[in-house]
Design a protein around this motif. Structure first.
Motif, PDB file in Angstrom:
ATOM      1  N   HIS A  73       0.850  -1.192   0.000  1.00 18.63           N
ATOM      2  CA  HIS A  73       0.000   0.000   0.000  1.00 18.63           C
ATOM      3  C   HIS A  73       0.885   1.242   0.000  1.00 18.63           C
ATOM      4  O   HIS A  73       1.748   1.401   0.869  1.00 18.63           O
ATOM      5  CB  HIS A  73      -0.917   0.032   1.221  1.00 18.63           C
ATOM      6  N   HIS A  75       0.803   5.006   0.591  1.00 20.69           N
ATOM      7  CA  HIS A  75      -0.066   5.983   1.257  1.00 20.69           C
ATOM      8  C   HIS A  75       0.378   7.399   0.895  1.00 20.69           C
ATOM      9  O   HIS A  75       1.561   7.738   0.995  1.00 20.69           O
ATOM     10  CB  HIS A  75      -0.009   5.783   2.771  1.00 20.69           C
ATOM     11  N   HIS A 103      -3.685   1.761   8.640  1.00 27.84           N
ATOM     12  CA  HIS A 103      -3.234   0.490   9.214  1.00 27.84           C
ATOM     13  C   HIS A 103      -4.406  -0.413   9.560  1.00 27.84           C
ATOM     14  O   HIS A 103      -4.344  -1.634   9.369  1.00 27.84           O
ATOM     15  CB  HIS A 103      -2.390   0.749  10.459  1.00 27.84           C
ATOM     16  N   TYR A 124       4.141  -0.963   3.740  1.00 27.55           N
ATOM     17  CA  TYR A 124       3.471   0.339   3.836  1.00 27.55           C
ATOM     18  C   TYR A 124       4.468   1.417   3.412  1.00 27.55           C
ATOM     19  O   TYR A 124       5.535   1.556   3.994  1.00 27.55           O
ATOM     20  CB  TYR A 124       2.994   0.558   5.273  1.00 27.55           C
TER      21      TYR A 124
END
Length: 447
Positions: A73, A75, A103, A124
């Motif tokens: 992911h 972000h 999260h 992440y």
């Protein structure tokens, strides 16, 4: 001593993430044992908004045949603008809240993997653009298998054959050739990009990647306190804003340069167009003058043509009148010709009769005068009385009337009607006279 890592190089590889009192707790950390070899894990790029890429993850687990997955992911930090004294603390709180929400949503993807009995970990990444984050991940982690969405599931259709997402198109075009990529939508494979056969593509960047992974390990092993994490988060926000401001300044400067360049180009083009305009105006004036001259010539020719047409019409009318007169004269001539033919036939009959009488005078006997038709001068076979009181041969008097005569052949006066009455008595007398021998007729005549 704590090692600080720039935001763009911060990649957290977490097996199961929990957020408790603002501290990231690492449950499991997996690092590559062979740093120069390509990781054969299957990477799945997802979004944390309402589990948009759930179908992408499920497809990857069901169709890839792998058991080890990395949920990726990228972000994008929210842009925060809060004035006042609590500027810094409020920014940090908003930043931490946004991160905590991301999260929690990633935990849902891990739960799906547990339900489908596969091992998974989360990567992440915080970066301004998703495309750059995925490309950096492919380069640093030497990704060879990647699954991502071709478009949002709501845009899926049975006829969908091409990529619709700008991110997917960019990754398809810019990703290294060693990475095989599958693009799915709503649980269906839309297209794929096969990996090329290139060796040692990542050897040059092996050392930096190992260093970054070791740095990540140190950060997670140091187990910072709450205040340290808070300060780090504040620094991250400030650095992010500084980078954004710098990027905006560069963007504005480039836009200003482009605007100035466009203005100069526009001024040059305006001058060029002004020159073209005056030339076009001059050319149009010349064309208008030529058109007026041509129009005058056309009007003159039109008037001449009209005069010629009027004269031609007059000549045509005269010719028509002459033609009518000629046809009338021709008709009269034909009628006279027919009359002459009839008279010629009658003359021929009389001539032949006279010749016969002259050839045999002994056999000739004179009929009474009232037996003779005034028109044919022959003995009547079918005598008819006309309106003038005279008796004529029926065929001869009818021919007289058919030729248009309405007068008496004897007295040349107009008859009141053209009705004919058979003279039966005269016809009987003529027939008797013709049947009596000539000797008796002579004796009768002598008496």
């Amino acid at each position: 001593m704590t090692l600080k890592i720039p935001i763009r190089d911060m990649v957290k590889m977490v097996g199961s993430l929990r957020y408790q009192q603002g501290i990231d707790i690492v449950e499991s950390m997996k690092t590559s044992k062979r740093e120069t070899l390509v990781d054969e894990k299957i990477y799945v790029a997802v979004s944390v908004k309402d589990l948009e890429n759930k179908s992408t993850l499920v497809w990857a687990i069901q169709n890839s045949g792998g058991k080890d997955f990395c949920i990726v992911h990228v972000h994008q930090p929210i842009q925060i603008s809060v004035p006042g004294e609590m500027f810094h603390d409020q920014k940090v709180r908003l930043y931490r809240k946004d991160k905590e929400k991301a999260h929690k949503n990633l935990e849902k993807y891990l739960h799906i993997c547990r339900q489908m009995q596969v091992t998974a970990e989360i990567i992440y990444i915080e970066m301004d653009t998703v495309e750059e984050g995925i490309l950096q991940l492919i380069s640093q982690c030497r990704v060879t298998k990647l699954v991502m969405g071709a478009a949002a599931d709501r845009h899926y259709s049975m006829r969908m054959r091409n990529l619709q997402s700008k991110k997917a198109i960019y990754i398809h075009r810019e990703a290294p050739v060693t990475c095989q990529i599958w693009f799915t939508c709503n649980g269906y494979l839309i297209c794929s990009r096969e990996a090329g056969r290139t060796e040692n593509l990542y050897l040059e960047s092996a050392s930096p990647i190992s260093l970054r992974q070791s740095e990540i390990t140190r950060v997670n092993e140091s187990a910072p306190s709450y205040s340290m994490v808070k300060n780090d988060d504040g620094i991250k926000v400030i650095v992010t804003e500084a980078e954004n401001s710098k990027r905006k300044a560069r963007f504005e400067a480039s836009k200003r340069d482009e605007a100035e360049k466009s203005a100069v180009d526009a001024l040059k083009k305006a001058k060029q167009w002004e020159t073209v305009y005056f030339e076009e105006l001059k050319r149009r004036k010349e064309i208008d003058k030529a058109l007026r001259e041509v129009k005058g010539d056309i009007e003159k020719m039109r008037s001449e043509y009209e005069i010629q047409i009027a004269e031609s019409d007059m000549v045509i009318r005269k010719l028509k009148d002459k033609y009518t007169l000629s046809m009338e004269a021709l008709r009269k001539l034909r009628e006279e010709q027919e009359e002459l033919k009839i008279e010629l036939r009658e003359v021929s009959k009389l001539k032949s009769k006279n010749e016969e009488e002259e050839a045999s005078p002994s056999n000739h006997r004179e009929p009474p005068q009232y037996f003779i038709c005034p028109i044919t001068q022959d003995i009547m076979e079918d005598p008819h009385v006309a309106a003038d009181g005279f008796t004529y041969e029926g065929e001869a008097i009818r021919s007289w009337f058919e030729r248009g005569h309405e007068t008496s052949p004897m007295i040349n006066k107009r008859l009141p009607h053209t009705t004919l009455v058979p003279n039966l008595a005269l016809r009987s007398a003529i027939q008797e006279w013709l049947q009596v021998p000539e000797s008796l007729n002579r004796s009768c005549d002598s008496h």
